[in-house]
Design an enzyme around this catalytic site. Structure first.
Site, PDB file in Angstrom:
ATOM      1  N   GLU A   6       0.795  -1.232   0.000  1.00 13.36           N
ATOM      2  CA  GLU A   6       0.000   0.000   0.000  1.00 13.36           C
ATOM      3  C   GLU A   6       0.828   1.284   0.000  1.00 13.36           C
ATOM      4  OE1 GLU A   6      -2.993   0.116   3.004  1.00 13.36           O
ATOM      5  OE2 GLU A   6      -3.994  -1.672   2.288  1.00 13.36           O
TER       6      GLU A   6
ATOM      7  N   GLU B 142      -5.402  -8.393   0.776  1.00 10.23           N
ATOM      8  CA  GLU B 142      -5.922  -8.124   2.126  1.00 10.23           C
ATOM      9  C   GLU B 142      -7.398  -7.788   2.043  1.00 10.23           C
ATOM     10  OE1 GLU B 142      -4.180  -5.111   4.658  1.00 10.23           O
ATOM     11  OE2 GLU B 142      -2.160  -5.779   4.153  1.00 10.23           O
TER      12      GLU B 142
HETATM   13  C1  BGC Z   1      -2.519  -2.623   6.102  1.00 12.57           C
HETATM   14  C2  BGC Z   1      -2.456  -3.525   7.302  1.00 12.57           C
HETATM   15  C3  BGC Z   1      -3.493  -3.077   8.321  1.00 12.57           C
HETATM   16  C4  BGC Z   1      -4.867  -3.220   7.705  1.00 12.57           C
HETATM   17  C5  BGC Z   1      -6.019  -2.855   8.629  1.00 12.57           C
HETATM   18  C6  BGC Z   1      -3.936  -2.336   5.645  1.00 12.57           C
HETATM   19  O1  BGC Z   1      -3.994  -1.046   5.172  1.00 12.57           O
HETATM   20  O2  BGC Z   1      -1.754  -3.147   5.051  1.00 12.57           O
HETATM   21  O3  BGC Z   1      -1.158  -3.531   7.801  1.00 12.57           O
HETATM   22  O4  BGC Z   1      -3.402  -3.748   9.523  1.00 12.57           O
HETATM   23  O5  BGC Z   1      -4.937  -2.362   6.587  1.00 12.57           O
HETATM   24  O6  BGC Z   1      -5.938  -1.536   9.031  1.00 12.57           O
END
Ligand code: BGC
Length: 445
Positions: free
Chosen positions: A167, A356
């Protein structure tokens, strides 16, 4: 009911983590401090003054944790390498103990039949480099390239799946423009210069991996959110386009060779004049084997003349009476579908993996169980939207849930729980939540 097999036999299922959020041992075993170690010592920066120096103690417990990945039925484990564990000062001296640690993690994955997906940079810049200007300094690119070379040489025979940066918009905006994340810098000047060096690092990192490793699969990850205007007024529409430019387009477009977006907005035009040259546009470009997309929520924005620069104001889910998670993030799987569609419509994206997606809830451990029904519902909704996108022909080949276990959630400290496994931070006892068991059953289906 949705089944894993609906996504096809070759669909990749994984679970994601990041070094600074789970490893602990911040200043042991030869590791140098990262910007998150330093930032967490500043008063008022992290909720309850929490610090990442023990986190989930993954450093000592990785074997059991990887066994848990397997038990839950995932075939992929995504983790990141802490730059300052390999190079305590960010450059120069290599820490053999650090090199050894990731060999052990990788070997453990391979022995347990889990494919490692490794992120090179998940926000934990060595503090020594930050003291030289961090991502705002041109010298960061040489240091990052050296780090990538070292990792490729050390692990390239065993690890074939890589993500260069996690990101870029996330850490450059929160850490270099808004000051909410490490290193706590503010202002557009810092942000744009950090964005420029990060875009270069992303492409150059990809090139190094491709040159050094045989048969690699190279990706990088982008945060993304569908941006919705609060009303159909010209002003709301105008600012929703600005936010879209920053949050969604700023990093993917240079990667694809399109240069930085300008969108008729004088702020970005200034940025274009400085960094939009043909020479830069060529250097930002890299043909990644996959694009990692990370989505949690859509964003609704409204024009507000008093907000400097962007003149946009987020209208929170709560005030619109929309369902939301403990982070206040709107639960809206249509937004997930729409943003995947937006990214899929770029002409040269071959392959998308959701690297993610997940949700935080105020989980409670009661008699050895965590009944996180809301999180299960969240996953069901988002997976259904993903399947719809895939069935319509969008090039989605994998999905990774965020995250294996409750961890150090950056500025939220340990107060936001995103895990499929509950962690008691006092005892480090892990308890699989109902959502973890739900994943286990889902992945068997
Ligand atoms: C990040 C993670 C973070 C997750 C939840 C993402 O933007 O890559 O490291 O924990 O969001 O906030």
């Amino acid at each position: 009911m949705i089944k894993a097999s609906d996504f096809g036999k070759h669909f990749l299922w994984g679970v994601a983590t990041a070094a600074a959020q789970i490893e602990g041992t911040s200043d042991y075993y030869g590791k140098g401090p990262s910007i998150w170690d330093a930032f967490s010592h500043k008063v008022g920066k992290i909720k309850k003054g929490h610090k990442p120096n023990v986190a989930c103690d993954f450093y000592h417990r990785f074997r059991e944790d990887i066994a848990m990945v397997k038990l839950l039925g995932f075939r992929i484990f995504r983790f990141s390498i802490a730059w300052s564990r390999i190079l305590p000062f960010g450059e120069g001296t290599i820490n053999p103990e650090g090199i050894r640690f990731y060999h052990n993690v990788i070997d453990e994955c391979l022995e347990q039949g889990i494919t490692p997906y490794v992120t090179l940079y998940h926000w934990d810049l060595p503090q020594q480099l930050e003291e030289k200007g961090g991502w705002t300094s041109f010298s960061i690119n040489r240091a990052f390239n050296d780090f990538v070379h070292i990792c490729a040489k050390a692990y390239g025979d065993k690890v074939k799946h890589w993500m260069v940066i996690n990101e870029p918009f996330g850490f450059t905006s929160l850490g270099y423009m808004l000051g909410l994340h490490a290193p706590g810098k503010t202002g557009l000047g810092n942000f744009f210069s950090a964005a420029h060096h990060t875009a270069l690092a992303q492409a150059e990192g990809g090139k190094i991996l491709r040159a050094e490793i045989s048969n690699p699969t190279i990706g990088t990850t982008f945060s993304c959110s569908e941006i919705l205007p609060y009303t159909q007024s010209d002003n709301d529409i105008l600012v929703s386009k600005r936010v879209d430019c920053l949050m969604n387009r700023l990093f993917i477009e240079p990667t694809l060779g399109l240069g930085f977006p300008s969108e008729n907005w004088e702020v970005l035009e200034k940025f274009q004049i400085e960094y939009g040259t043909w020479r830069h546009t060529e250097r930002y470009k890299f043909d990644f084997d996959f694009i990692g997309l990370q989505n949690y929520f859509p964003l609704t924005v409204k024009y507000n003349a008093f907000i400097p620069v962007i003149q946009a104001w987020e209208v929170k889910a709560k005030s619109r009476k929309k369902p939301h998670t403990a982070m206040g993030w709107e639960i809206n799987a249509d937004g997930f579908y729409n943003i995947i569609k937006q990214f899929s419509s770029y002409p040269n994206i071959k392959n998308i993996i959701i690297t993610e997606n997940g949700a935080a809830y105020p989980d409670k451990l009661i008699d050895g169980h965590v009944h996180d029904v809301d999180r299960i519902e969240y996953f069901k909704l988002y997976l259904a939207a993903l399947l719809k996108a895939k069935n319509e022909g969008m090039p989605i080949t994998g999905y990774m849930a965020w995250t294996l276990m409750d961890n150090f959630e950056w500025a939220e400290g340990f107060t936001a729980r995103f895990g499929l496994v509950y962690n008691d931070f006092k005892t480090q006892e892990r308890t699989i939540k109902d959502s973890g068991y739900w994943w286990q059953a889902f992945l068997k289906s």
